[in-house]
Design an enzyme around this catalytic site. Structure first.
Site, PDB file in Angstrom:
ATOM      1  N   ASP A 407      38.394  37.149  31.952  1.00  0.00           N
ATOM      2  CA  ASP A 407      38.960  37.844  33.110  1.00  0.00           C
ATOM      3  C   ASP A 407      39.714  39.082  32.629  1.00  0.00           C
ATOM      4  O   ASP A 407      39.937  39.261  31.420  1.00  0.00           O
ATOM      5  CB  ASP A 407      39.901  36.890  33.853  1.00  0.00           C
ATOM      6  CG  ASP A 407      40.233  37.353  35.260  1.00  0.00           C
ATOM      7  OD1 ASP A 407      39.528  38.240  35.780  1.00  0.00           O
ATOM      8  OD2 ASP A 407      41.195  36.824  35.848  1.00  0.00           O
ATOM      9  N   GLU A 410      38.183  44.672  32.442  1.00  0.00           N
ATOM     10  CA  GLU A 410      37.631  45.977  32.827  1.00  0.00           C
ATOM     11  C   GLU A 410      37.857  47.081  31.770  1.00  0.00           C
ATOM     12  O   GLU A 410      36.989  47.970  31.687  1.00  0.00           O
ATOM     13  CB  GLU A 410      38.214  46.403  34.183  1.00  0.00           C
ATOM     14  CG  GLU A 410      37.708  45.595  35.351  1.00  0.00           C
ATOM     15  CD  GLU A 410      38.266  44.179  35.377  1.00  0.00           C
ATOM     16  OE1 GLU A 410      37.524  43.257  35.749  1.00  0.00           O
ATOM     17  OE2 GLU A 410      39.433  43.998  34.995  1.00  0.00           O
ATOM     18  N   ASP A 481      37.932  39.358  42.826  1.00  0.00           N
ATOM     19  CA  ASP A 481      38.971  38.934  43.761  1.00  0.00           C
ATOM     20  C   ASP A 481      38.605  39.266  45.207  1.00  0.00           C
ATOM     21  O   ASP A 481      39.094  40.241  45.795  1.00  0.00           O
ATOM     22  CB  ASP A 481      40.303  39.588  43.395  1.00  0.00           C
ATOM     23  CG  ASP A 481      40.830  39.105  42.050  1.00  0.00           C
ATOM     24  OD1 ASP A 481      40.312  38.101  41.546  1.00  0.00           O
ATOM     25  OD2 ASP A 481      41.760  39.732  41.511  1.00  0.00           O
TER      26      ASP A 481
END
Length: 766
Positions: A407, A410, A481
């Site tokens: 997670d 990015e 999300d």
């Protein structure tokens, strides 16, 4: 935008044709009969592709011609013609235009002056950069009937015609709406479908890139970037499936997962201690809910430090995993890339000592902040960093953890986005965040996959939020999300289908929504979609309404159980599709247009999808609705619940109470199933159920041990089932796995027949 000038000369070197212009050079590389690479070096560097691994070039016979206007490259199925200003046109074998560069005037994308732009920004409106100024720009002619698909996890509808997007992996927790230009993934590949042709374009550039799918003008669509090289692949084919296979050939197919990946996963940000995990596992079994995995979010760590376990809240992780394993449940732990700045913390100390972290422009370790506070970022572009990161999972693997959930990769940050001049490496070459940002999650997934494979010898289970083209070789993904709103349930279908078309087959949304508060009705309708998603996980955020099935009333619990039970019955069908995906690159969850591209009604169909070639799902995704308008493509279809036969080529309204998800099977469908079970750990090799639908068809069923790589050495079985009228035959076409089914249960037109499972026979169905 670079100007090339007039065409001067060309030369051939193997499969590459070098074409010189007054102000530059273009390379046309023949990859296969249907795949052409167009390359022009516009930067100092010529990096190795992150998406394409290995030599993909096949031997292809081609001829080159030239006249005063162009260079022509003639292949068996295509002709490539190159003109002045490096314009590239592609025609089919009959000379019909397929993909043509645009020659007309460009519409200005900046019609407002600076004062107007400043006024808009002062009131809070966002403004965009001048698209005319991109260094790399490729404009392609629009004929008017184009539909566009792919581009990964972008928001909005299935058909991307008329929209624009940016590839810059972005963590944005706000509710994702159609106007979002970027999300977590950068998949610079799209499919163009026209009435009489189809092809794909893959723009292999890891910098910030842009795609305008006819928003700027009805005369053209374009893609481009501010840095890097012009480097794109034309992928032809006779069908959408051919194009998807061609893209998978380039970037790789997803390896066969462990079967338990296809089971149900329960998660929540907020399972804070061992007692919480045990309670969830016990409740799953108490309520007779099939479940294979519980996911542990950041709360299991010591002060959110990666590769640690808080021993106060989780005093004996190995004992916990062993106890859960006894009831068929595994644990998966989250892992973020940010490493806490803390002297004495081994991961940080080792990374500093060995130079494993990204640097600022002055050569100092770059710091930002994430969950543990001040943090540094591993430079996953370095081989040695990936090896080190993979090895760091040893403690978790030895504790019995079954998979890793990547997670915040990015990479996300709490003190503003990482500057584009932060120094990262691409192998041994010094690079920047601007170039490596979009492949940061890709490289982290690669490190995790290789580490887990080395440590366990099993097929690694790795989930990633951020990725790039080719990440499917290392990880499955979810859409990030989302929120507990009906719009996000509706968006789930086109989003997951486009990810599948973009080479990422094992995907899912957070069932019920991650943010906001889910209602009972929305929860029921979401599990009816999630039941068929390749990755089936319920996940929600701390502070939101709890989403475990038993936290609702009995009606919701019963509906939830009904669809988890169906999911587990369909496991052999889903696993067969995994086998097909690894061999051919075709996704499990597909838009109808992929199977029925000549049917105009399917091109913008957002509320239905196929699971393989045989099952069509048309879930209700609107609040309060108890009916669904469903389109049936050509052929005959059977209602899964009622057995009603429906003729294709029409729309029909299907009543659907809250517990009904409309499901249909194509005539001739053969659907393998398992008896009901609570976990994939239960015996799966004794009974095989075949649900057979009238028609003529052939179906190949795949069987192996579901966990390691022995199948790559031939340890698997393949069974071919053939249906012709009322005669069903079975043939064992490959035997390499020692376990064979003992019993075959055949269900046909309301009747059930139980026979001994034998290698080769024919049965007459009544």
């Amino acid at each position: 935008m670079k100007k090339y000038g007039r065409l001067k000369e060309h030369k051939k070197d193997g499969n590459i044709i070098y074409i010189s212009f007054e102000k530059g050079e273009l390379e046309i590389q023949i990859i296969t009969e249907q795949i052409i690479r167009v390359f022009s070096r516009l930067s100092e560097e010529r990096p190795v592709s992150k998406a394409i691994e290995g030599d993909k070039v096949r031997k292809v016979a081609f001829a080159i011609g030239e006249d005063e206007k162009s260079v022509q490259i003639h292949l068996p199925k295509l002709t490539v013609q190159v003109f002045d200003e490096a314009k590239v046109d592609i025609y089919d074998k009959d000379g019909k235009p397929v993909c043509i560069d645009y020659r007309g005037e460009r519409v200005s994308s900046q019609s407002l002056d600076q004062k107007m732009l400043e006024l808009l920004e002062r009131e809070g409106h966002s403004t965009q950069e001048n698209a005319d100024g991109h260094v790399i720009q490729v404009l392609k002619k629009l004929d008017g009937d184009e539909c566009f698909y792919g581009l990964g996890d972008k928001t909005g509808f299935l058909n991307k015609r008329g929209y624009e997007y940016m590839n810059w992996n972005t963590d944005d927790p706000d509710p994702h709406v159609d106007s979002f230009r970027a999300l977590y993934k950068s998949i610079p590949f799209f499919i163009t479908l026209k009435k009489d042709t189809v092809f794909g374009l893959f723009f292999d550039n890891t910098f910030r890139t842009y795609f305008d799918m006819g928003k700027e003008s009805d005369d053209y669509y374009w893609f481009g970037g501010d840095q890097g090289n012009l480097d794109y692949y034309f992928i032809g084919g006779d069908s959408m499936k051919d194009v998807v296979k061609g893209y998978a050939y380039l970037t790789g197919t997803a390896p066969l997962p462990q079967m338990w990946m296809l089971g149900y996963h329960q998660s929540r940000w907020g399972y804070q201690c061992e007692a919480d995990i045990r309670k969830i596992a016990e409740s799953m079994r108490e309520h007779h809910l099939p479940c294979d995995v519980i996911h542990m979010d950041i709360d299991y760590m010591e002060k959110y430090k990666v590769f640690t376990v808080d021993e106060t809240r989780f005093p004996d992780m190995k004992k916990l995993t062993e106890d859960l394993s006894d009831i068929g449940i595994r644990l998966v732990t989250i892992m973020d890339p940010g490493v806490k700045v803390e002297k004495g913390y081994e991961v940080y100390d080792t990374g500093v000592e060995k130079g494993y972290f990204a640097l600022d422009e002055d050569g100092q370790i770059y710091e930002n902040a994430v969950w543990p506070g001040d943090a540094v970022y591993p430079d996953f572009g370095k081989d040695e960093v990936r090896d080190w990161w993979g090895e760091n999972h040893r403690m978790l693997m030895e504790s019995g953890i079954s998979g890793i959930w990547n997670d915040m990769n990015e990479p996300a940050s709490f003190k503003g986005e990482l500057p584009e001049n932060v120094v990262f490496y691409d192998g041994g070459r010094k690079s920047t965040h601007a170039e490596m940002h979009n492949v940061y999650g890709h490289n982290m997934a690669r490190a995790t996959y290789q580490g887990l494979k080395k440590l366990t010898g099993k097929r690694p289970f790795v989930i990633t939020r951020a990725c790039y083209s080719g990440s499917q070789k290392y990880a499955i993904a979810w859409t990030g999300d989302n929120h507990s709103i009906w719009a996000h349930l509706q968006m789930a279908i086109p989003q997951l289908c486009n990810l599948g078309l973009s080479g990422i087959p094992y995907v899912g949304t957070d069932i019920g929504g991650f943010g906001s508060d889910v209602t009972k009705e929305l929860m029921c309708r979401w599990i009816e979609v999630g039941c068929f998603s390749p990755f089936c996980r319920n996940h929600s955020a701390m502070g939101t309404r709890r989403q475990e099935p038993w936290t609702f009333d009995q009606e919701v619990l019963d509906i939830y159980r009904k669809y988890l039970k169906l999911r587990y019955e369909l496991l052999p069908y889903l696993y067969d599709l995994c086998h097909v995906e690894e061999q051919e690159g075709l996704p499990l969850m597909r838009p109808l247009v992929m199977n029925y591209e000549k049917d105009e009604e399917t091109k913008n169909l957002n509320g239905q999808f196929m699971v393989g070639d045989h099952i069509m799902v048309a879930p209700v995704t609107e609040q309060g609705m108890r009916q669904k308008l469903i389109y049936f493509p050509e052929g005959e279809w059977y209602d899964y619940w009622t057995g009603e036969k429906i003729q294709g080529g029409q729309y029909k309204i299907r009543h659907a109470e809250l517990d009904e998800c409309p499901i249909f099977v194509k005539a001739g469908g053969i659907i393998p199933k398992y008896p009901p079970r609570l976990s994939t750990s239960e015996e799966k090799d004794k009974v095989l159920i075949l649900e057979v639908y009238p028609g003529k068809a052939e179906y190949v069923h795949y069987q192996d041990n579901g966990e390691d790589f022995h199948y790559q050495e031939g340890e698997y079985n393949l069974y071919r089932f053939s249906l012709d009228g009322n005669e069903l035959s079975m043939e064992l076409i490959h035997q390499g796995y020692e376990k064979m089914y003992e019993t075959l249960v055949i269900r046909y037109q309301g009747e059930e027949r139980v026979v001994k499972f034998e290698h080769d026979y024919m049965i007459t169905l009544e």
